[in-house]
Design a protein around this motif. Structure first.
Motif, PDB file in Angstrom:
ATOM      1  N   GLY A   1       0.930  -1.330   0.029  1.00 32.59           N
ATOM      2  CA  GLY A   1      -0.053   0.026  -0.008  1.00 32.59           C
ATOM      3  C   GLY A   1       0.914   1.338  -0.018  1.00 32.59           C
ATOM      4  N   MET A   2       1.933   1.113   0.682  1.00 36.04           N
ATOM      5  CA  MET A   2       2.868   2.317   0.891  1.00 36.04           C
ATOM      6  C   MET A   2       3.374   2.550  -0.499  1.00 36.04           C
ATOM      7  SD  MET A   2       4.140   5.118   2.389  1.00 36.04           S
ATOM      8  CE  MET A   2       3.621   4.961   4.204  1.00 36.04           C
ATOM      9  N   LEU A   3       4.058   1.566  -1.141  1.00 36.44           N
ATOM     10  CA  LEU A   3       4.679   1.731  -2.496  1.00 36.44           C
ATOM     11  C   LEU A   3       3.816   2.461  -3.294  1.00 36.44           C
ATOM     12  CD1 LEU A   3       6.643  -1.756  -2.579  1.00 36.44           C
ATOM     13  CD2 LEU A   3       7.652   0.450  -2.304  1.00 36.44           C
TER      14      LEU A   3
ATOM     15  N   LEU B   1       4.983  -2.110   9.915  1.00 37.96           N
ATOM     16  CA  LEU B   1       4.482  -0.828   9.804  1.00 37.96           C
ATOM     17  C   LEU B   1       5.616   0.227   9.890  1.00 37.96           C
ATOM     18  CD1 LEU B   1       1.647  -0.859  12.704  1.00 37.96           C
ATOM     19  CD2 LEU B   1       1.455  -0.932  10.150  1.00 37.96           C
ATOM     20  N   PHE B   2       6.926  -0.315  10.445  1.00 40.59           N
ATOM     21  CA  PHE B   2       8.094   0.469  10.539  1.00 40.59           C
ATOM     22  C   PHE B   2       8.653   0.421   9.074  1.00 40.59           C
ATOM     23  CE2 PHE B   2      11.921   0.762  13.556  1.00 40.59           C
ATOM     24  CZ  PHE B   2      12.148   2.051  13.001  1.00 40.59           C
ATOM     25  N   ILE B   3       8.746  -0.701   8.376  1.00 40.61           N
ATOM     26  CA  ILE B   3       9.355  -0.857   7.042  1.00 40.61           C
ATOM     27  C   ILE B   3       8.459   0.084   5.994  1.00 40.61           C
ATOM     28  CG2 ILE B   3       9.413  -2.498   4.986  1.00 40.61           C
ATOM     29  CD1 ILE B   3      10.007  -4.773   7.177  1.00 40.61           C
ATOM     30  N   ALA B   4       7.047   0.185   6.138  1.00 44.97           N
ATOM     31  CA  ALA B   4       6.231   0.882   5.486  1.00 44.97           C
ATOM     32  C   ALA B   4       6.863   2.558   5.739  1.00 44.97           C
ATOM     33  CB  ALA B   4       4.721   0.632   5.770  1.00 44.97           C
TER      34      ALA B   4
ATOM     35  N   LEU C   1       9.882   3.160   4.136  1.00 49.11           N
ATOM     36  CA  LEU C   1       9.839   3.426   2.634  1.00 49.11           C
ATOM     37  C   LEU C   1       9.741   4.817   2.131  1.00 49.11           C
ATOM     38  CD1 LEU C   1       7.880   0.173   1.627  1.00 49.11           C
ATOM     39  CD2 LEU C   1      10.167   0.793   1.077  1.00 49.11           C
ATOM     40  N   ALA C   2       8.643   5.431   3.026  1.00 48.34           N
ATOM     41  CA  ALA C   2       8.301   6.749   2.764  1.00 48.34           C
ATOM     42  C   ALA C   2       9.694   7.731   2.837  1.00 48.34           C
ATOM     43  CB  ALA C   2       7.012   7.353   3.614  1.00 48.34           C
ATOM     44  N   HIS C   3      10.246   7.576   4.059  1.00 46.07           N
ATOM     45  CA  HIS C   3      11.531   8.415   4.156  1.00 46.07           C
ATOM     46  C   HIS C   3      12.529   8.280   3.355  1.00 46.07           C
ATOM     47  CE1 HIS C   3      14.822  10.143   6.772  1.00 46.07           C
ATOM     48  NE2 HIS C   3      15.443   8.939   6.484  1.00 46.07           N
ATOM     49  N   ILE C   4      12.708   6.976   2.934  1.00 44.15           N
ATOM     50  CA  ILE C   4      13.745   6.728   1.538  1.00 44.15           C
ATOM     51  C   ILE C   4      13.260   7.317   0.523  1.00 44.15           C
ATOM     52  CG2 ILE C   4      14.679   5.104   0.214  1.00 44.15           C
ATOM     53  CD1 ILE C   4      14.453   2.824   2.531  1.00 44.15           C
ATOM     54  N   TYR C   5      12.086   7.576   0.097  1.00 44.60           N
ATOM     55  CA  TYR C   5      11.665   8.025  -1.101  1.00 44.60           C
ATOM     56  C   TYR C   5      11.646   9.649  -0.954  1.00 44.60           C
ATOM     57  CZ  TYR C   5       8.125  10.371  -4.161  1.00 44.60           C
ATOM     58  OH  TYR C   5       7.482  11.340  -4.994  1.00 44.60           O
TER      59      TYR C   5
END
Length: 336
Positions: free
Chosen positions: A93-95, A274-277, A280-284
């Motif tokens: 969903g985050m991706l 949830l941490f990984i999701a 992912l936003a931080h990396i983006y």
């Protein structure tokens, strides 16, 4: 005296019947194999949550006496069915959201162009701590995801031998890299807590969407804006929960209770997804999402125009200290 064959057969039949009548449990086990299963199911249903069927042991491990734990069935069902759904929804969903955001908004550009003047944003020790924690997190995340999704995604592609080798090494890496990860979380908390205390200025930043939802004026921010403060507290709180739960999993004899271990595995797994999701936003936003952002943790220096657009109040503070040349009129700093 000879015994006829018919007499021998009759004697054997009589012995079998006598044994059957004298041992009803054995007869039931032989001729009605489903009866015990029915009684077992009734027994399990009669137990309250947390109850166990225990035996007597002579070894010092108290957990070894647990013969049946009904709650284990629920825990196994969660690990095999519910957790992959939670992880899939959160991560995929985050991706999907990030892909949509990139397609609609595009990359956040430096609106006034790069100035060519550099300003130090993160010192060497800060960058070392960040990349130590980030590298450990990536390996921990991949090895952890392998536990939930490896049988479905990796095993069919690479076969059982490669999958078992990968999983074995992943387990070793997961166990040992947990310690530098916890150290990195603790150091980040110490060195950055002073810049991540929420204030009134953050409400303005949030109300204006940080200036990244649409092109235009960026809201004022100090060294860390509200979005970065959110990431900081997500990492600190999430990292603390992951560390505590992971500590009990690394040393399962500390709680000495199977139910407690099952609880901490659920906490560890859900927080991890949830941490990984969130990361992912931080990396983006730190790479393809925003022009000039990666240099902050790459070389440690960012372009002055980028800094003025996203952290204008911090630039003014650095100019007042003489760390940055004053190339333009400063904006007055609002009170917090």
């Amino acid at each position: 005296m000879s015994i006829s064959l018919s007499t021998l057969r009759a004697a054997c039949a009589a012995i079998v019947l006598l044994f059957a009548y004298s041992q009803p449990a054995a007869a039931q086990l032989v001729f009605k194999p489903t009866a015990d299963a029915v009684h077992e199911d009734q027994l399990l249903k009669s137990l309250k949550e947390g109850d166990k069927i225990t035996g007597r042991i002579t070894i010092p491990d108290p957990m070894a006496r647990n013969l049946i734990q009904p709650a284990g069935k629920d825990w196994r069902d969660f690990q095999r069915h519910k957790l992959p759904i939670i992880g899939g929804v959160a991560i995929i969903g985050m991706l999907a959201l990030l892909a949509i955001f990139l397609a609609v908004r595009g990359r956040v550009r430096v609106e006034h162009g790069l100035s060519g003047i550099k300003i130090l944003r993160f010192a060497s020790f800060e960058r070392f701590t960040h990349w130590l924690t980030a590298t450990c997190f990536i390996i921990l995340a991949l090895s952890g995801l392998n536990i939930s999704f490896g049988r479905v995604l990796i095993l069919p592609l690479f076969g059982p031998d490669a999958f078992s080798t990968l999983t074995a090494w992943g387990k070793i890496a997961h166990n040992y890299l947990a310690f530098p990860f916890m150290l990195g979380i603790a150091i980040m908390f110490v060195i950055w807590i002073k810049d991540n205390i929420p204030g009134k200025l953050d409400l303005v930043w949030l109300r204006e969407g940080g200036g990244i939802l649409k092109s235009g004026e960026h809201p004022p921010a100090k060294r860390f804006n509200a979005g970065q403060k959110g990431i900081f507290w997500m990492v600190v709180v999430g990292g603390a929960l992951m560390s505590v739960s992971g500590w009990f999993l690394l040393f399962p004899y500390i709680p000495a209770n199977v139910t407690a271990l099952q609880f901490w595995t659920v906490v560890h797994a859900v927080i991890a997804m949830l941490f990984i999701a969130g990361i992912l936003a931080h990396i983006y936003i730190g790479t393809v999402g925003m022009e000039g952002a990666f240099e902050a943790m790459g070389s440690g220096e960012v372009d002055l125009n980028w800094a003025k657009e996203h952290h204008s109040l911090w630039v003014e503070e650095e100019q007042a200290k003489g760390h940055v040349p004053d190339t333009g009129r400063s904006r007055p700093m609002p009170a917090e």
